[in-house]
Scaffold this active site. Structure first.
Site, PDB file in Angstrom:
ATOM      1  N   LEU A 157       0.906  -1.107  -0.060  1.00  0.00           N
ATOM      2  CA  LEU A 157       0.141  -0.016   0.029  1.00  0.00           C
ATOM      3  C   LEU A 157       0.809   1.393  -0.077  1.00  0.00           C
ATOM      4  O   LEU A 157       0.440   2.367  -0.495  1.00  0.00           O
ATOM      5  CB  LEU A 157      -0.939   0.148   1.247  1.00  0.00           C
ATOM      6  CG  LEU A 157      -1.842  -1.190   1.500  1.00  0.00           C
ATOM      7  CD1 LEU A 157      -2.840  -0.977   2.393  1.00  0.00           C
ATOM      8  CD2 LEU A 157      -2.593  -1.364   0.127  1.00  0.00           C
ATOM      9  N   LYS A 201      -2.317   2.944  15.470  1.00  0.00           N
ATOM     10  CA  LYS A 201      -3.917   2.607  15.481  1.00  0.00           C
ATOM     11  C   LYS A 201      -4.344   3.762  16.074  1.00  0.00           C
ATOM     12  O   LYS A 201      -5.499   3.933  15.501  1.00  0.00           O
ATOM     13  CB  LYS A 201      -4.041   1.223  16.375  1.00  0.00           C
ATOM     14  CG  LYS A 201      -3.495  -0.041  16.071  1.00  0.00           C
ATOM     15  CD  LYS A 201      -4.212  -0.157  14.473  1.00  0.00           C
ATOM     16  CE  LYS A 201      -3.501  -1.309  13.773  1.00  0.00           C
ATOM     17  NZ  LYS A 201      -4.066  -1.715  12.605  1.00  0.00           N
ATOM     18  N   THR A 251      -5.277  -1.751  22.279  1.00  0.00           N
ATOM     19  CA  THR A 251      -3.954  -1.186  22.681  1.00  0.00           C
ATOM     20  C   THR A 251      -4.045   0.476  22.652  1.00  0.00           C
ATOM     21  O   THR A 251      -3.570   1.173  23.430  1.00  0.00           O
ATOM     22  CB  THR A 251      -2.729  -1.646  21.742  1.00  0.00           C
ATOM     23  OG1 THR A 251      -1.487  -1.348  22.269  1.00  0.00           O
ATOM     24  CG2 THR A 251      -2.956  -0.963  20.398  1.00  0.00           C
ATOM     25  N   SER A 280      -7.395  -1.816  17.555  1.00  0.00           N
ATOM     26  CA  SER A 280      -6.849  -2.638  18.715  1.00  0.00           C
ATOM     27  C   SER A 280      -7.132  -1.937  19.915  1.00  0.00           C
ATOM     28  O   SER A 280      -7.297  -0.738  20.120  1.00  0.00           O
ATOM     29  CB  SER A 280      -5.432  -2.853  18.584  1.00  0.00           C
ATOM     30  OG  SER A 280      -4.875  -3.552  19.686  1.00  0.00           O
ATOM     31  N   TYR A 315       3.569   0.707  17.511  1.00  0.00           N
ATOM     32  CA  TYR A 315       2.473   0.093  16.781  1.00  0.00           C
ATOM     33  C   TYR A 315       0.841   0.512  17.214  1.00  0.00           C
ATOM     34  O   TYR A 315       0.316   0.802  16.309  1.00  0.00           O
ATOM     35  CB  TYR A 315       2.655  -1.382  17.118  1.00  0.00           C
ATOM     36  CG  TYR A 315       1.178  -2.238  16.851  1.00  0.00           C
ATOM     37  CD1 TYR A 315       0.321  -2.528  17.936  1.00  0.00           C
ATOM     38  CD2 TYR A 315       0.643  -2.610  15.634  1.00  0.00           C
ATOM     39  CE1 TYR A 315      -0.695  -3.112  17.879  1.00  0.00           C
ATOM     40  CE2 TYR A 315      -0.722  -2.981  15.446  1.00  0.00           C
ATOM     41  CZ  TYR A 315      -1.358  -3.491  16.591  1.00  0.00           C
ATOM     42  OH  TYR A 315      -2.478  -3.851  16.447  1.00  0.00           O
TER      43      TYR A 315
HETATM   44  C1  WQD Z   1      -0.670 -11.507  26.335  1.00  0.00           C
HETATM   45  C2  WQD Z   1      -0.275 -11.849  27.875  1.00  0.00           C
HETATM   46  C3  WQD Z   1       2.057 -11.060  28.225  1.00  0.00           C
HETATM   47  C4  WQD Z   1       3.986 -14.122  25.719  1.00  0.00           C
HETATM   48  C5  WQD Z   1      -0.454  -7.839  21.628  1.00  0.00           C
HETATM   49  C6  WQD Z   1      -0.761  -6.262  21.252  1.00  0.00           C
HETATM   50  C7  WQD Z   1      -2.157  -6.321  20.729  1.00  0.00           C
HETATM   51  C8  WQD Z   1      -2.503  -7.476  19.782  1.00  0.00           C
HETATM   52  C9  WQD Z   1      -2.301  -8.572  20.564  1.00  0.00           C
HETATM   53  C10 WQD Z   1      -2.359  -6.761  17.499  1.00  0.00           C
HETATM   54  C11 WQD Z   1       0.669 -10.662  28.227  1.00  0.00           C
HETATM   55  C12 WQD Z   1       1.934 -12.796  28.337  1.00  0.00           C
HETATM   56  C13 WQD Z   1       2.975 -13.357  26.522  1.00  0.00           C
HETATM   57  C14 WQD Z   1       4.859 -14.952  26.441  1.00  0.00           C
HETATM   58  C15 WQD Z   1       3.710 -14.277  28.454  1.00  0.00           C
HETATM   59  N1  WQD Z   1      -1.793  -7.505  18.647  1.00  0.00           N
HETATM   60  N2  WQD Z   1       3.196 -13.510  27.671  1.00  0.00           N
HETATM   61  N3  WQD Z   1       4.750 -15.029  27.776  1.00  0.00           N
HETATM   62  O1  WQD Z   1       0.563  -8.135  24.718  1.00  0.00           O
HETATM   63  O2  WQD Z   1      -1.835  -8.434  25.198  1.00  0.00           O
HETATM   64  O3  WQD Z   1      -1.520  -7.812  22.922  1.00  0.00           O
HETATM   65  O4  WQD Z   1      -1.155  -8.868  21.007  1.00  0.00           O
HETATM   66  O5  WQD Z   1      -3.527  -6.215  17.330  1.00  0.00           O
HETATM   67  O6  WQD Z   1      -2.220  -5.046  20.035  1.00  0.00           O
HETATM   68  O7  WQD Z   1      -0.347  -5.517  21.849  1.00  0.00           O
HETATM   69  O8  WQD Z   1      -0.773  -9.848  23.709  1.00  0.00           O
HETATM   70  O9  WQD Z   1      -0.162 -12.500  23.568  1.00  0.00           O
HETATM   71  O10 WQD Z   1       1.777 -10.726  23.360  1.00  0.00           O
HETATM   72  O11 WQD Z   1       0.585 -11.264  25.446  1.00  0.00           O
HETATM   73  O12 WQD Z   1       3.635 -14.199  29.711  1.00  0.00           O
HETATM   74  O13 WQD Z   1       5.973 -15.731  25.997  1.00  0.00           O
HETATM   75  O14 WQD Z   1       0.660 -13.014  27.901  1.00  0.00           O
HETATM   76  O15 WQD Z   1       2.984 -10.805  29.212  1.00  0.00           O
HETATM   77  O16 WQD Z   1       0.150 -10.649  29.664  1.00  0.00           O
HETATM   78  P1  WQD Z   1      -0.791  -8.472  24.289  1.00  0.00           P
HETATM   79  P2  WQD Z   1       0.211 -11.110  24.096  1.00  0.00           P
END
Ligand code: WQD
Length: 345
Positions: free
Chosen positions: A60, A156, A129, A127, A152
């Site tokens: 894009l 948004k 976020t 999101s 990121y």
């Molecule tokens: C979830 C929980 C981590 C990995 C992000 C983006 C959000 C969306 C989804 C796009 C947290 C914990 C994770 C690991 C862990 N993306 N964790 N060990 O950070 O809530 O959201 O992804 O749209 O915008 O911010 O998702 O899955 O990374 O983490 O303990 O190896 O799992 O600390 O508490 P998050 P996540």
């Protein structure tokens, strides 16, 4: 039959949304440069639906190529669903300019083409976020937009702001969908989430650990002010997220009096802790998961989960898949990936 342009159509949520659109009777065309996805996804979509979807390999940010696409292909397109963006939180912190250019310049180029060809409906992939670290829970669409956790997240917040200003002078009407944590995969295990390298997100890391690809899961922090000390998130099935996009396109088509810009939370409304997700996965997979507790991860919010009343009441959308469905389909997808990898290393 309405034709919908899906940008990022080979991606995780994009591919599941194309399946849902086709099953709802829409015609679909895709734009995806495959920089973060795979060219065989359209074949998988055809295997699931029986319908061939053409993907145009365009970035894009390449405005001339995008304008040439619209010049050739705009006939019959009544809506655009815009997924094409980078979404890795950690990568965005290390390389903000890559994210600002790819996500925001790409979005602006798309908006220019939508305006030039008077496409009436636009659905934007946003999101949770944008809520940052919310002070009160559950978050509603009126909750304040706090400092996003990453560049990121910033793209948004800015992406939504672009759209809010644009609709004041454009005939296009917009719905922004704020996803909480989409997880899981299509029940066919033909499409799902691909992780590039070491997964940042929880579910792919869990399933790769269970598959023996990763040695153990590190749970980032167990000293948070939550019921078991680990972070709380609102997980929902990717197929439910896909259905919400069909509902949003239908809503725009059926409600000419709807606001020119509107936002909806896409969450289950239930908060789960990381430890609860691990324990639920162990029940689904039937085997203990190797994990240990580590330090908190920078940028993590303590707890966030949705009030999904507005989407339920105005889009007629609710989540249909259970937590077990999310985990079961995520695990089936991982096993399918392992089998295909072993067959074609
Ligand atoms: C979830 C929980 C981590 C990995 C992000 C983006 C959000 C969306 C989804 C796009 C947290 C914990 C994770 C690991 C862990 N993306 N964790 N060990 O950070 O809530 O959201 O992804 O749209 O915008 O911010 O998702 O899955 O990374 O983490 O303990 O190896 O799992 O600390 O508490 P998050 P996540």
């Amino acid at each position: 039959m309405s034709k919908i342009l899906v940008t990022g159509g080979s991606g995780y949520i994009g591919s599941h949304t194309i399946v849902a659109l086709l099953e709802a009777g829409y015609e679909v065309v895709s734009i995806d440069d495959h920089s973060r996805s795979h060219d065989f996804i359209m074949d998988r979509i055809e295997q699931i639906t029986g319908t061939e979807v053409v993907n145009h390999r365009i970035n894009l940010v390449d405005r001339p190529a995008l304008e040439a696409f619209f010049q050739r292909e705009h006939h019959g397109i009544t809506g655009v669903i815009h997924f094409a963006a980078f979404k890795a939180v950690g990568e965005s912190s290390a390389n903000p300019l890559l994210y600002f250019e790819n996500n925001l310049v790409g979005q602006m180029n798309l908006m220019r083409c939508v305006e030039q060809y008077s496409i009436p409906h636009f659905v934007f992939s946003s999101s949770c976020t944008v809520y940052g670290n919310p002070e009160s829970l559950p978050v509603t669409e009126h909750s304040p937009l706090l400092e996003p956790e990453s560049p990121y997240g910033r793209t948004k917040v800015i992406g939504e702001a672009f759209l809010r200003d644009w609709v004041k002078v454009s005939a296009t009407r917009v719905v922004a969908l704020r996803y909480f944590n989409p997880v899981g995969a299509h029940p066919s295990a033909l499409i799902g989430e691909f992780s590039r390298g070491i997964p940042e997100n929880l579910l792919p890391y869990i399933t790769q650990t269970a598959a023996g690809i990763r040695e153990r899961l590190t749970i980032y922090g167990r000293d948070y002010p939550t019921r078991d000390g680990t972070c709380v998130r609102d997980y929902l099935h990717v197929c439910d997220v896909a259905q919400a996009h069909v509902a949003a396109i239908r809503h725009l088509g059926e409600h000419a009096d709807a606001p020119s810009f509107d936002v909806f939370n896409l969450g289950s409304g239930v908060g789960q802790t990381v430890l609860e997700m691990v324990q639920a996965f162990e029940e689904v997979s039937g085997a203990p998961l190797a994990y240990s507790f580590g330090e908190r991860r920078t940028g993590d919010v303590v707890a966030v989960y949705a009030d999904n009343t507005k989407a339920r009441e105005q889009l007629g959308w609710t989540t249909q898949y259970s937590l077990q469905d999310m985990l079961r389909t995520a695990w089936a997808w991982e096993q399918a990936l392992s089998q295909s990898y072993n067959a074609h290393p």
